[in-house]
Design an enzyme around this catalytic site. Structure first.
Site, PDB file in Angstrom:
ATOM      1  N   THR B 495       0.828  -1.219   0.000  1.00 45.20           N
ATOM      2  CA  THR B 495       0.000   0.000   0.000  1.00 45.20           C
ATOM      3  C   THR B 495       0.859   1.264   0.000  1.00 45.20           C
ATOM      4  OG1 THR B 495      -0.295   0.382   2.394  1.00 45.20           O
ATOM      5  CG2 THR B 495      -1.799  -1.182   1.347  1.00 45.20           C
ATOM      6  N   HIS B 496       2.164   1.105  -0.155  1.00 45.54           N
ATOM      7  CA  HIS B 496       3.083   2.252  -0.211  1.00 45.54           C
ATOM      8  C   HIS B 496       3.736   2.359  -1.596  1.00 45.54           C
ATOM      9  CE1 HIS B 496       3.794   2.418   4.466  1.00 45.54           C
ATOM     10  NE2 HIS B 496       2.526   2.423   4.128  1.00 45.54           N
ATOM     11  N   GLU B 497       3.077   1.886  -2.620  1.00 52.04           N
ATOM     12  CA  GLU B 497       3.661   1.933  -3.956  1.00 52.04           C
ATOM     13  C   GLU B 497       3.660   3.375  -4.473  1.00 52.04           C
ATOM     14  OE1 GLU B 497       1.273  -0.484  -3.147  1.00 52.04           O
ATOM     15  OE2 GLU B 497       2.747  -2.086  -2.999  1.00 52.04           O
TER      16      GLU B 497
END
Lengths: 185, 569
Positions: B495-497
């Protein structure tokens, strides 16, 4: 003998229910004194889940359960539910390792993983989903449930969440009023 | 048939889009904000139900159904499908995020020049496009302040106007004032870890969070229920944009929110010199065209890249390049006796050290550059994840039988005796890590899905091993009986792309200028982590929101009489 009223089946056949219940009893074993997945009603959770949220997995379950009995027959000439605990464990281990034969779709390790996931969901979910009955799953591991608040004393070193009572559930939450953002969102 | 023209159309209404919608609508512009998911209110979801929100991930559902993501480590390997953990809906993933809100270190804005100056050009791995950011910490600091104030951040300052503050992060850049709210009560694991971190010579401090620790602008204070990551806060304590800034925009009368629509294209004029608006599929399944003077693309990294590529807005070929992510080198510890109360309080309520982030330590001889924050993990663990199921599942020690009585005994013993550490190790921007449209796989409406080509290289592998070594030492000193380590590579499911729509100063080497304005279509702006030219060892949301305020400020200025954007109205 009819099943108790609270075990009314809404998806499984009686033999399938007995098979899933036996699997629950090996994955997380229990007894009345030291409850496990069966005492939690994980099989009932799965029955309800396949009738609803997991309906797309019905075919996989039917094929997988048929394959488990076929493999049990090929190894021990008996249905899974008739095997000893050790024999049942060896069938499950063979599935997990992928050495059990006769599984095509789902593959044996995939079906093992699905079963084990659903058994854990049914053991540790909110009791509103027909699993974790009498909170036996949460009591087993020391989870205090749907607590709407914790306090500084609960986070101190030396505090133990397993001693917190009462354990709360979604049903308890319905009795409570909560604050919300003043802007209405 | 096209709808009436508006001043601004916003595509995606999460962290970045939420800030943009508020800033531009309260500036008097007519704004329409579109989002794929629902518009829920706190009272719709006031429920502490792990199975529904975390195990089954209801907030993420519309994206999981529509948008497959394909991933391969390199061009020689076939792709596999990956789960999509971001949420769609008004407020986006700020509804279910963990809420950590870090400012980048001043160093993070100058990764190229400072690493070269300190370690020499040979320290920059070959095949990277490492650059400095097109703005400095000092440029962005006033906009970080705005996030602190409007989203509402709790924490302990470490540096106020250059003066180091006891109890805060001594490595942080100077901030103008203390946080608006005090930090969260610390988890049991953090209380166990803090004296150990101090004895090892580190500088522990409570991590910053958007969880309200006192009643803040009508938002109730956190009750430490512990159903936080993956959950819509049951009382609205989280600084989600749908309970903070978006209501301000709505009350301006200039913001219309259209949930449950799916944008399929960014439209261009016949000359291809400006955008004319967007096309979308509405909640009834009909295609609509929404003309607008300005288009703000503020979906997640994946959909921002996909919409640009699918709309053929990529003249210089830079869209999708330099895709980046975090690696999560977890170390899980297990006590024999000490109870760590993992189901008590939010995940964000944890002690952190910044001694191994950025260039806060000497990298000479280590074989890698950069680093990450190192945080204790306690709180926010419910029963099903504790039993190893779901996206935030916690494992049992390695010697645990995989099922049966021994497995059950391990759960009984260790579920409430877990203590973990995690770092967030950023990947460098590599030429080999990029996104494009999958040549084969299409989604349900026939659009090609995003294909990610992404791997970890020596720099990250060494950095992750270094972090795990530090975490192991800390846990050992804390007295855990057993430890387990995660792998040194985390696939793009964090979820940190970020990255892929790079901002920069050179129109041939970036997609956007430093105000997040498209070089190709000057009335198109892209906001979100996709714009990051390099990455850093912290959660990205605070910087995403600060950049949204920064870009909105520029837009407002350039829409005044004589400004460069007035020609599009």
């Amino acid at each position: 003998m009819p099943l108790p009223k609270d075990e009314t089946l809404i998806f499984f056949s009686k033999p399938d229910n007995a098979l899933v219940k036996a699997i629950c009893g090996r994955l997380i074993p229990g007894s009345p004194e030291d409850p496990g997945a069966v005492e939690a009603g994980a099989h009932q959770y799965i029955d309800h889940a396949l009738a609803g949220y997991y309906h797309s997995q019905r075919t996989a379950y039917r094929r997988g359960l048929t394959a488990i009995n076929a493999y049990s027959q090929s190894q021990y000439q008996k249905e899974f539910v008739e095997l000893s605990n050790d024999q049942q464990d060896s069938v499950l281990t063979d599935m997990q390792k992928g050495t059990a034969t006769g599984f095509e779709s789902p593959k044996a390790p995939d079906f093992f993983n699905t079963l084990f996931q659903h058994v854990r969901e049914g053991t540790f979910c909110d009791p509103a989903y027909h699993g974790n009955q009498n909170l036996v799953g949460w009591k087993m591991i020391g989870f205090d449930g749907a607590q709407v608040a914790h306090f500084d004393s609960h986070m101190q070193v030396g505090a133990d969440q397993s001693e917190r009572t009462p354990i709360l559930t979604l049903a308890d939450m319905e009795e409570l009023n909560f604050p919300a953002p003043e802007n209405g969102y | 048939m096209s709808l009436p023209k508006v001043d601004v159309v916003i595509v995606g209404c999460g962290a970045a889009g939420g800030v943009m919608a508020k800033e531009l609508s309260t500036n008097g512009m007519k704004v329409v904000a579109l989002d794929r998911g629902d518009f829920l209110r706190t009272r719709d979801v006031a429920q502490l139900d792990e199975l529904r929100w975390q195990t089954r991930g209801e907030l993420q559902e519309p994206m999981i159904k529509d948008t497959q993501v394909r991933w391969r480590p390199d061009e020689k390997t076939d792709t596999i499908g990956l789960p999509f953990l971001m949420a769609s809906g008004i407020g986006g993933s700020t509804r279910h995020y963990t809420t950590q809100h870090w400012r980048m270190l001043p160093h993070h804005f100058k990764q190229y020049s400072e690493n070269v100056a300190r370690y020499g050009a040979s320290a920059i791995p070959v095949g990277t496009g490492l650059v400095d950011w097109p703005m400095t910490y000092e440029d962005l600091a006033p906009f970080y302040d705005k996030v602190d104030e409007e989203i509402g951040i709790s924490g302990k300052a470490g540096n106020i106007n250059g003066t180091i503050q006891a109890g805060g992060n001594p490595f942080e850049g100077p901030r103008s004032k203390e946080y608006p709210m005090p930090p969260l009560l610390q988890s049991t694991v953090s209380r166990l870890a803090k004296p150990v971190l101090e004895s090892l010579g580190y500088n522990p401090f409570p991590g910053p969070s958007s969880i309200a620790t006192e009643n803040y602008k009508g938002r109730p204070a956190c009750t430490y229920c512990s159903f936080c990551t993956s959950y819509y806060c049951f009382i609205g304590s989280k600084g989600s944009t749908n309970v903070t800034v978006l209501p301000v925009g709505i009350s301006s009368g200039n913001l219309e929110i259209r949930p449950n629509v799916r944008v399929i294209k960014i439209n261009k004029d016949s000359g291809g010199g400006e955008t004319t608006g967007v096309s979308y599929i509405d909640a009834t399944g009909k295609e609509q065209e929404q003309p607008a003077s300005l288009v703000i693309l503020s979906s997640y990294t994946y959909e921002n890249i996909r919409l640009l590529l699918y709309s053929d807005i990529n003249k210089n070929g830079m869209v999708g390049k330099y895709f980046m992510d975090h690696h999560y080198p977890f170390v899980w510890g297990y006590f024999d006796d000490t109870v760590t109360n993992p189901s008590t309080g939010p995940w964000a309520a944890n002690v952190a050290i910044d001694n191994f982030n950025g260039d806060n330590f000497d990298h000479t001889g280590l074989g890698f550059i950069e680093g990450g924050v190192l945080e204790a993990l306690g709180g926010d663990l419910q029963a099903i994840a504790g039993a190893g199921v779901g996206s935030w599942a916690v494992p049992m020690p390695d010697d645990t039988p995989s099922f049966g009585e021994g497995y059950k005994q391990a759960l009984k013993k260790y579920f409430r005796r877990i203590a973990s550490f995690i770092s967030q190790v950023p990947s460098l921007p590599y030429d080999a890590n990029y996104c494009d449209l999958d040549p084969v796989v299409k989604d349900q409406i026939g659009m090609p899905v995003l294909r990610i080509t992404y791997n970890a290289y020596e720099n990250e592998i060494k950095a992750c091993a270094f972090m795990q070594n530090k975490a192991e030492n800390i846990l050992k000193e804390m007295g855990v009986a057993k430890m387990k380590k995660a792998g040194l590579f985390t696939p793009p499911t964090t979820t940190h792309e970020v990255g892929g729509v790079r901002m920069g100063t050179d129109p041939t080497k970036s997609v956007l200028n430093k105000y997040l304005q498209s070089w190709e279509l000057p009335n198109l702006f892209v906001v979100g982590g996709a714009v990051f030219p390099t990455y850093f060892g912290y959660n990205p949301t605070h910087t995403i929101e600060a950049l949204a305020y920064w870009s909105a400020d520029y837009i407002k200025t350039q829409c005044k009489p004589g400004g460069s954007l007035t020609q599009y109205f």
